[in-house]
Design a protein around this motif. Structure first.
Motif: not given
Length: 212
Positions: A80-82, A134-138, A140
């Motif tokens: 969970d990147p966020w 990763r958080a942006q791609a998800a 979040a």
């Protein structure tokens, strides 16, 4: 020999304890002689163990730096990147509040003078960039967030904990506000309890007649 090694360990611990206290009071640019006096050791002993100020700063806050490095590694690996991003931000801010000298030490980490430190800094920056992407791609983390914004967060929180060293709630609430601003979508979760900082302590401008 065993006695000498034990004495050396005790001296080293006294120096590091004194360094953290002096850095908290005067900043990491405090005179080395002040650290030596606080530790009750000679200046020559201090420089024999820590030839440069960078050596002393890194040793004094080694545990905190290692925690930051470990949390960043775990954050990058978190599915969970966020959650990983949030934990990194909160951990660094908590460490800033626990040790008053750490904010300046963290801001000055990885000086350019040593090749090993250059590699460490580059690895830190690479992992932060990976985590942000990763958080942006998800979906979040907001797409216009820039990795340098993390530096702004930690500098702001460092200033807050320096100004209000006994008010941990102020720091936690600030961090919660900033994390909410970084989200791509509002969480609508409850914020931490507010600070007990009285408004009278805030630097409001005053009119010349002395009234607010």
């Amino acid at each position: 020999m065993t006695g000498l090694r034990a004495d050396a360990r005790r001296n080293r611990q006294r120096v590091l304890t004194a360094a953290r206290a002096v850095f908290a009071e005067q900043g990491i640019d405090a005179p080395m002689v002040t650290v030596a006096r606080r530790a009750g050791v000679g200046v020559a002993t201090l420089y024999r163990r820590f030839p440069t100020r960078d050596d002393l700063v890194r040793a004094a806050f080694a545990d905190q730096m290692e925690t930051c490095a470990r949390v960043l590694t775990e954050a990058v690996a978190d599915p969970d990147p966020w959650r990983g991003f949030q934990r990194l931000v909160e951990t660094v801010c908590e460490l800033q509040g626990e040790e008053r000298g750490f904010p300046a030490a963290f801001a000055a980490a990885f000086p350019d003078t040593a090749h090993a430190q250059v590699r460490a800094r580059e690895g830190f920056e690479r992992d932060v960039l990976t985590l942000v992407r990763r958080a942006q791609a998800a979906g979040a983390l907001r797409p216009d967030f820039h990795p340098s914004d993390l530096g702004v967060v930690w500098l702001a929180n460092g200033g807050l904990v320096a100004a209000l060293p006994g008010d941990r709630q102020a720091s936690r609430r600030l961090v919660a506000y900033l994390l909410e601003a970084f989200r791509a979508r509002p969480s609508r979760g409850a914020l931490p309890a507010p600070s007990r900082l009285p408004l009278a302590r805030l630097p409001f401008p005053h009119r010349r007649d002395g009234t607010a």
